[in-house]
Scaffold this motif. Structure first.
Motif, PDB file in Angstrom:
ATOM      1  N   THR A   1      62.671 -19.039 -22.749  1.00 49.09           N
ATOM      2  CA  THR A   1      64.029 -18.640 -22.229  1.00 49.09           C
ATOM      3  C   THR A   1      64.793 -20.005 -22.499  1.00 49.09           C
ATOM      4  N   GLU A   2      64.279 -21.210 -22.599  1.00 50.41           N
ATOM      5  CA  GLU A   2      64.911 -22.584 -22.654  1.00 50.41           C
ATOM      6  C   GLU A   2      65.039 -22.699 -24.006  1.00 50.41           C
ATOM      7  N   ALA A   3      64.534 -22.145 -24.989  1.00 50.33           N
ATOM      8  CA  ALA A   3      64.399 -22.509 -26.494  1.00 50.33           C
ATOM      9  C   ALA A   3      66.203 -22.807 -26.954  1.00 50.33           C
ATOM     10  N   ARG A   4      66.183 -23.517 -28.066  1.00 51.72           N
ATOM     11  CA  ARG A   4      67.678 -23.703 -28.522  1.00 51.72           C
ATOM     12  C   ARG A   4      67.591 -23.256 -29.734  1.00 51.72           C
ATOM     13  N   THR A   5      66.397 -23.346 -30.481  1.00 50.47           N
ATOM     14  CA  THR A   5      66.683 -22.910 -32.046  1.00 50.47           C
ATOM     15  C   THR A   5      65.726 -21.799 -32.238  1.00 50.47           C
ATOM     16  N   LEU A   6      65.803 -21.337 -33.551  1.00 50.17           N
ATOM     17  CA  LEU A   6      64.800 -20.185 -33.878  1.00 50.17           C
ATOM     18  C   LEU A   6      63.484 -20.905 -34.228  1.00 50.17           C
ATOM     19  N   GLY A   7      63.520 -21.938 -34.835  1.00 52.31           N
ATOM     20  CA  GLY A   7      62.093 -22.671 -35.004  1.00 52.31           C
ATOM     21  C   GLY A   7      61.468 -22.738 -33.594  1.00 52.31           C
ATOM     22  N   ASP A   8      61.950 -23.196 -32.608  1.00 50.06           N
ATOM     23  CA  ASP A   8      61.246 -23.303 -31.252  1.00 50.06           C
ATOM     24  C   ASP A   8      60.859 -21.999 -30.727  1.00 50.06           C
ATOM     25  N   LEU A   9      61.347 -20.979 -30.952  1.00 54.51           N
ATOM     26  CA  LEU A   9      61.019 -19.610 -30.697  1.00 54.51           C
ATOM     27  C   LEU A   9      59.725 -19.179 -31.449  1.00 54.51           C
ATOM     28  N   SER A  10      60.074 -19.524 -33.079  1.00 53.74           N
ATOM     29  CA  SER A  10      58.907 -19.084 -33.829  1.00 53.74           C
ATOM     30  C   SER A  10      57.406 -19.954 -33.490  1.00 53.74           C
ATOM     31  N   THR A  11      57.572 -21.013 -33.007  1.00 55.00           N
ATOM     32  CA  THR A  11      56.436 -21.943 -32.609  1.00 55.00           C
ATOM     33  C   THR A  11      55.706 -21.144 -31.513  1.00 55.00           C
ATOM     34  N   LEU A  12      56.553 -20.557 -30.472  1.00 51.48           N
ATOM     35  CA  LEU A  12      55.834 -19.944 -29.404  1.00 51.48           C
ATOM     36  C   LEU A  12      55.015 -18.572 -29.676  1.00 51.48           C
ATOM     37  N   VAL A  13      55.185 -17.995 -30.872  1.00 51.41           N
ATOM     38  CA  VAL A  13      54.532 -16.930 -31.232  1.00 51.41           C
ATOM     39  C   VAL A  13      53.795 -16.997 -32.504  1.00 51.41           C
ATOM     40  N   ALA A  14      53.600 -18.306 -32.915  1.00 52.46           N
ATOM     41  CA  ALA A  14      52.998 -18.452 -34.245  1.00 52.46           C
ATOM     42  C   ALA A  14      51.692 -17.871 -34.330  1.00 52.46           C
ATOM     43  N   ASP A  15      51.185 -17.865 -33.281  1.00 58.57           N
ATOM     44  CA  ASP A  15      49.696 -17.198 -33.173  1.00 58.57           C
ATOM     45  C   ASP A  15      49.344 -16.015 -32.414  1.00 58.57           C
ATOM     46  N   LEU A  16      50.411 -15.238 -32.477  1.00 59.40           N
ATOM     47  CA  LEU A  16      50.158 -13.754 -31.812  1.00 59.40           C
ATOM     48  C   LEU A  16      50.143 -12.645 -33.186  1.00 59.40           C
ATOM     49  N   GLN A  17      49.603 -11.717 -32.701  1.00 57.21           N
ATOM     50  CA  GLN A  17      49.589 -10.742 -33.879  1.00 57.21           C
ATOM     51  C   GLN A  17      50.806  -9.790 -33.930  1.00 57.21           C
ATOM     52  N   GLN A  18      51.329  -9.744 -32.708  1.00 51.92           N
ATOM     53  CA  GLN A  18      52.822  -8.845 -33.028  1.00 51.92           C
ATOM     54  C   GLN A  18      53.867 -10.086 -32.746  1.00 51.92           C
ATOM     55  N   ARG A  19      54.388 -10.340 -33.830  1.00 50.73           N
ATOM     56  CA  ARG A  19      55.458 -11.502 -33.676  1.00 50.73           C
ATOM     57  C   ARG A  19      57.109 -10.904 -34.077  1.00 50.73           C
ATOM     58  N   PRO A  20      58.217 -11.106 -33.401  1.00 49.75           N
ATOM     59  CA  PRO A  20      59.325 -10.728 -33.686  1.00 49.75           C
ATOM     60  C   PRO A  20      59.791 -11.157 -35.033  1.00 49.75           C
ATOM     61  N   SER A  21      60.456 -10.303 -35.668  1.00 47.85           N
ATOM     62  CA  SER A  21      60.954 -10.697 -36.932  1.00 47.85           C
ATOM     63  C   SER A  21      62.003 -11.840 -36.941  1.00 47.85           C
TER      64      SER A  21
END
Length: 244
Positions: free
Chosen positions: A129-149
């Motif tokens: 909820t506090e992420a500023r960039t797409l890279g920040d969000l991608s890091t949070l779900v990098a090890d999940l099986q279902q990741r948003p595109s």
């Protein structure tokens, strides 16, 4: 196995395991124990480790030496026709509210299917909820099986590009034509100034009302104003008259 397949397996091994993945591993271990591939103690040890595994790699190692069909992956990506991947935004691109919402949805799903425990889920949701960039969000779900595109840049079809160029050219030509026509139009004539002092005054003499011509003028004006010439009393003077 090809090099690309090895790299894909290495990436998959780091993905978080779901409850269904742990259940599948336990099913494989059950079958192996029933077939005599595992002894009782080894079977119980592996089942215990499977229940506590955090990644697909940990589960895969527990069943790697067993004569059981693969239950992880199984996706022959190399055989699928390749499609041109859409162009993605750079990692430092600012995130939208919709991007943060999609990431939180993915974290909720991961928590529901056992990839994340409650504390991990709460911490990651707060970061999302506090992420500023797409890279920040991608890091949070990098090890999940279902990741948003990741959002991709819109692509304009070449035909549409040509239509846009043609439309702009037509608009420019029309604007130039209108401007030329305006230039050809004669300028409005300047308003003429009338010198009233230069004209000779037209003097209309007022007839004397106590003369015949004056009386007739009074009668005609009275008839025009009142529709008849009936009066009870009329007093005539040189320059004015009164009638009752």
């Amino acid at each position: 196995m090809t090099g690309s397949g090895q790299r894909g397996a290495a990436v998959d091994s780091a993905l978080r395991a779901r409850d269904i993945d742990r259940a599948q591993a336990s099913t494989v271990l059950d079958a192996a124990y029933a077939e005599g591939q595992l002894g009782a103690q080894e079977y119980h040890d592996r089942v215990s480790k499977a229940n506590g595994s955090r990644t697909l790699g940990e589960l895969a190692r527990l069943v790697a030496d067993l004569q059981s069909p693969a239950v992880f992956g199984g996706d022959t990506a190399a055989e699928r026709p390749r499609r041109r991947a859409p162009e993605r935004y750079p990692a430092d691109t600012r995130a939208r509210s919709a991007d943060r919402a999609e990431t939180v949805d993915a974290l909720d799903t991961a928590h529901a299917d056992g990839q994340l425990d409650a504390d991990e889920h709460a911490a990651l949701v707060e970061l999302a909820t506090e992420a500023r960039t797409l890279g920040d969000l991608s890091t949070l779900v990098a090890d999940l099986q279902q990741r948003p595109s990741a959002p991709s840049k819109p692509r304009i079809h070449p035909d549409r590009t040509r239509l846009v160029v043609i439309a702009l050219a037509i608009a420019t030509a029309i604007a130039g034509f209108v401007w030329t026509v305006r230039d050809d139009e004669p300028a409005p004539a300047a308003s003429a100034t009338v010198d009233y002092d230069a004209a000779s005054p037209l003097v209309i003499p007022t007839p004397m009302l106590n003369t015949l011509a004056g009386f007739l003028q009074f009668r005609d004006d009275y008839r025009a104003g009142f529709g008849d010439t009936l009066v009870d009393e009329a007093v005539m003077h040189d320059e004015h008259a009164s009638a009752v």
